[in-house]
Design an enzyme around this catalytic site. Sequence first.
Site, PDB file in Angstrom:
ATOM      1  N   ASP A  17       2.855  -4.289   7.948  1.00  0.00           N
ATOM      2  CA  ASP A  17       1.504  -3.316   7.651  1.00  0.00           C
ATOM      3  C   ASP A  17       0.900  -4.660   7.756  1.00  0.00           C
ATOM      4  OD1 ASP A  17       0.117  -2.288   7.159  1.00  0.00           O
ATOM      5  OD2 ASP A  17       0.385  -1.607   4.942  1.00  0.00           O
ATOM      6  N   HIS A  59       0.735  -1.108  -0.163  1.00  0.00           N
ATOM      7  CA  HIS A  59       0.111   0.272  -0.371  1.00  0.00           C
ATOM      8  C   HIS A  59       0.745   1.295  -0.550  1.00  0.00           C
ATOM      9  CE1 HIS A  59      -2.718   2.936   1.868  1.00  0.00           C
ATOM     10  NE2 HIS A  59      -3.931   2.390   1.455  1.00  0.00           N
ATOM     11  N   LYS A 117     -10.232  -0.388  11.049  1.00  0.00           N
ATOM     12  CA  LYS A 117     -10.359  -2.028   9.510  1.00  0.00           C
ATOM     13  C   LYS A 117     -10.975  -3.065  10.387  1.00  0.00           C
ATOM     14  CE  LYS A 117      -7.098  -0.546   6.588  1.00  0.00           C
ATOM     15  NZ  LYS A 117      -7.538  -0.344   5.836  1.00  0.00           N
ATOM     16  N   CYS A 153      -5.237   2.385  -3.612  1.00  0.00           N
ATOM     17  CA  CYS A 153      -3.949   2.965  -3.607  1.00  0.00           C
ATOM     18  C   CYS A 153      -2.139   2.145  -3.010  1.00  0.00           C
ATOM     19  CB  CYS A 153      -3.806   2.747  -1.478  1.00  0.00           C
ATOM     20  SG  CYS A 153      -4.855   4.509  -1.130  1.00  0.00           S
ATOM     21  N   GLN A 171      -4.315  -4.944   7.123  1.00  0.00           N
ATOM     22  CA  GLN A 171      -5.620  -5.971   6.622  1.00  0.00           C
ATOM     23  C   GLN A 171      -5.288  -7.574   7.297  1.00  0.00           C
ATOM     24  OE1 GLN A 171      -8.422  -4.866   4.663  1.00  0.00           O
ATOM     25  NE2 GLN A 171      -7.246  -3.151   3.663  1.00  0.00           N
TER      26      GLN A 171
HETATM   27  N1  PMP Z   1      -1.748  -0.521   4.507  1.00  0.00           N
HETATM   28  C1  PMP Z   1      -2.709  -1.264   3.691  1.00  0.00           C
HETATM   29  C2  PMP Z   1      -2.572  -2.401   3.650  1.00  0.00           C
HETATM   30  C3  PMP Z   1      -3.919  -0.856   3.900  1.00  0.00           C
HETATM   31  O1  PMP Z   1      -5.259  -1.494   3.661  1.00  0.00           O
HETATM   32  C4  PMP Z   1      -4.404   0.453   4.124  1.00  0.00           C
HETATM   33  C5  PMP Z   1      -5.679   0.947   4.299  1.00  0.00           C
HETATM   34  N2  PMP Z   1      -5.859   0.927   3.424  1.00  0.00           N
HETATM   35  C6  PMP Z   1      -2.983   0.895   4.991  1.00  0.00           C
HETATM   36  C7  PMP Z   1      -1.719   0.528   5.212  1.00  0.00           C
HETATM   37  C8  PMP Z   1      -2.751   2.843   5.796  1.00  0.00           C
HETATM   38  O2  PMP Z   1      -4.480   2.048   6.377  1.00  0.00           O
HETATM   39  P1  PMP Z   1      -5.274   3.662   6.768  1.00  0.00           P
HETATM   40  O3  PMP Z   1      -5.169   3.921   6.096  1.00  0.00           O
HETATM   41  O4  PMP Z   1      -5.474   3.459   8.458  1.00  0.00           O
HETATM   42  O5  PMP Z   1      -4.099   4.601   8.042  1.00  0.00           O
END
Ligand code: PMP
Length: 404
Positions: free
Chosen positions: A198, A121, A224, A362, A201
Amino acid sequence: MDIDKIREEFPILAQEVYKKPLVYLDNAATTQKPKVVIDAISNAYCTINANVHRGVHHLSQLSTEGHEGGRERVRQFINAKSTKEIIFTRGTTESINLVASSFGEAFLNEGDEVIISAMEHHSNIVPWQMLESKKGIKLRVIPITPNGELDIDAFRKLLNERTKLISVAHVSNVLGTINPIKDIVEEAHKINVPVLVDGAQGAPHIKIDVQALDVDFYVFSGHKMYAPTGIGVLYGKEKWLEAMPPYQGGGEMIAKVTFEKTTFNELPFKFEAGTPDYVGVMAMTAALDYIENVGIENIAAHETGLLQYTTSKLSEIEGITIYGNATHKSGVISFNVDGIHPYDIGMLLDKQGVAVRTGHLCAQPLMDLLGIPGVVRASFALYNTHEECDKFIVALQRAIEICR
Ligand code: PMP
């Protein structure tokens, strides 16, 4: 799991969208909140609201207990050794930025390498790129195999004496791939390189035991996993956090301030400048209790059932390409329909009450690698049903008919 009962606990799910029952399949972006979480926010403001740590008065003590009780709850949830290792942040993005900035300042120098993967991401790409320009470090990228798994042989070849950190997703938000974190950590630790995971997910779907995984950092977002927006976690091994400088300066993170010199507070407060989101922490505590009451293994099994069911139905539709067919896959399906832009599919699904994600999710470098502008993504949570999956498939067929 009694899904009907579970659905009743999520007020938003009873809504209609364009006079159609809402089918919410955008859970990888954010999950809906159960009543216990919404009530926890309301209760906190109605009964105990006061700033934490600083007050001798009754409400401040209650608030501090709620906040620090939440830290202990998170510690248990991921089996960290100590609450000193639990830092509250705004979410995954802030947690990664904190490590990039602070670990970067302490341990990264020109020519050092940080390894990420091709399925990251933007949150796990851009903070490291910022260090490329700031400190002259170099980013190395683990490639992926055609079915969307990390190429572990290639990863081994990337490791060398310049490698200073590995930062990879536990689960890909595009491909759904569950990465072999334990194997990665084992390889990295052979040459004393720390690993950041990270878990945005991962934590909502997989039982996390940071000690068993032996990860050095694990980060995730409350929103999430049925908790509110604006609250998240950085887990870090105490030895690293002790050695890292503060991320931001301000109240809470200090021991003593004079105009000449400031000394910093101990862990975990050293990394928590300013008034923390204690109401968010209390609500996240309720969310973690909720997840544990249902059982994260039950949630995962239910979501895997939905994933397999929907994948097989989707595969029967002509012209569908599914991205990511890993052996270990979480409840995320990204796909495209031949000749139709993902945005058009998303709009036409929305008009039928079905909420999915469309676009680059993203993960633009991954989209470039796949040679596509974007995808349509359906992602599951504990409250989704097989009936909703059927509705999604019917709505998708209708959308395809309209576009063809
Ligand atoms: N890493 C991953 C794998 C994600 O799916 C996301 C959210 N789509 C993020 C980071 C970022 O998370 P946040 O916007 O809650 O900071």
